[in-house]
Structure formats: structure tokens, C-alpha cells
Design a protein around this motif. Structure first.
Motif: not given
Length: 164
Positions: A12-13, A15-16, A19-20, A33, A37, A141, A144-145, A148
Motif C-alpha cells: 500500500a505504501a 502504491w501510494f 500514485g503521489a 504512506a 502503514s 492512490l 493504496a486505499a 489499506w
């Protein structure tokens, strides 16, 4: 259970961050992130205890399907790059990752992973419908969502299991 919490949060971190950066967000946002996480891993480690293994072959199953996933990502990313569709790489990876959750959901067994996998596939397909410049940010993003949220649900399942 704990291994799943770690893996969901690490990816997730990642992917975040993808995305960021893909969205052009300022670099200090990347710390979000680590905070999210880290908080979820801490909560998960405090909350979850030893849970009996549902399948003695979980490690082997995860290893096999992760290897298949890695090869599929490599092939799919190369196809996208070779046909000039670099902006499709992130959504296609999300689709492959989502598909990888489906045999895990059955083999572990963890029905939550069916929803995680389906959500990632839908996200990837939807992102392919977006203009190229928006695909990486939305995919990163969104993935990641999803991961999470899956972690939160996994921790809550563990809490319910422990409560009896």
C-alpha cells in the motif's frame, strides 16, 4: 495473519508513493504512506495474536502465486512498453496484482482477498479508461486505499476471531 498485515501495508505504501508521484503531489506527501502503514502495522501487531494456520501450505501457496504474479507483471509491463502504452503499465499491474489475490483467497482461505482482488482489477480496468496522464496517479492512490482498507478489515477479522 500478521504476515498479511505487513505485506498489505508495504505494498500500500509503495502504491501510494507511485500514485503521489504520478499525480504530481509534493514530495512531503510521501510521508503519509509511512504514517498510515506504520499505524496499521502497529495496530495489527497489538491486536492480532497467534492464529492457527488455516492451511499448512500457505507459505508455498503464496510463494508460487507471487512468482506467477511477478512473471505476469514483467511480461505485461514489457508488452505495454513495446506497444507504446507506457501509461497503461500501472493499471495493468493493478489488474495482475488483483488476479493474484484470487487463488490466495481460495487457498489460504481468506474470503476478504476475493474482494481485494476484484477491487484491484476493477480499479485497473477503470484507470485504463482515463486519459493517459491520469492513470498512474489514480491507480497508485486507488490501489493504496484498497490495500489499506483490506488491512483494516483483516485486523477486524482477527479481533473478532480472538473475541470468540
Amino acid at each position: 495473519m500478521r504476515g498479511g498485515i505487513w505485506v498489505l501495508n508495504i505494498f500500500a505504501a509503495i502504491w501510494f508513493m507511485v500514485g503521489a508521484v504520478g499525480s504530481g503531489l509534493p514530495l512531503p506527501v510521501l510521508a503519509v504512506a509511512a504514517v498510515i502503514s506504520g499505524a496499521l502495522i502497529g495496530w495489527g501487531l497489538r491486536t492480532t495474536g497467534a492464529e492457527p494456520s488455516r492451511n499448512p501450505n500457505v507459505g508455498r501457496l503464496v510463494g508460487i502465486w507471487s512468482a506467477v504474479e511477478g512473471v505476469a507483471i514483467f511480461v505485461a509491463a514489457n508488452v505495454c512498453m513495446n506497444i507504446g502504452a507506457q501509461d497503461a503499465v500501472a493499471p495493468v499491474i493493478a489488474i495482475v496484482v488483483g488476479l493474484h489475490f484470487l487463488p490466495l483467497a481460495r487457498g489460504i482461505p481468506l474470503p476478504l482477498y476475493y474482494a481485494t482482488g476484484a477491487a484491484l482489477v476493477v480499479l485497473g480496468l477503470a484507470a485504463l479508461l482515463l486519459p493517459g496522464a491520469e492513470r498512474v496517479g489514480v491507480t497508485g492512490l486507488g490501489a493504496a486505499a484498497i490495500l489499506w482498507a483490506s488491512c483494516v478489515l483483516l485486523i477486524r477479522q482477527a479481533q473478532a476471531w480472538r473475541a470468540g
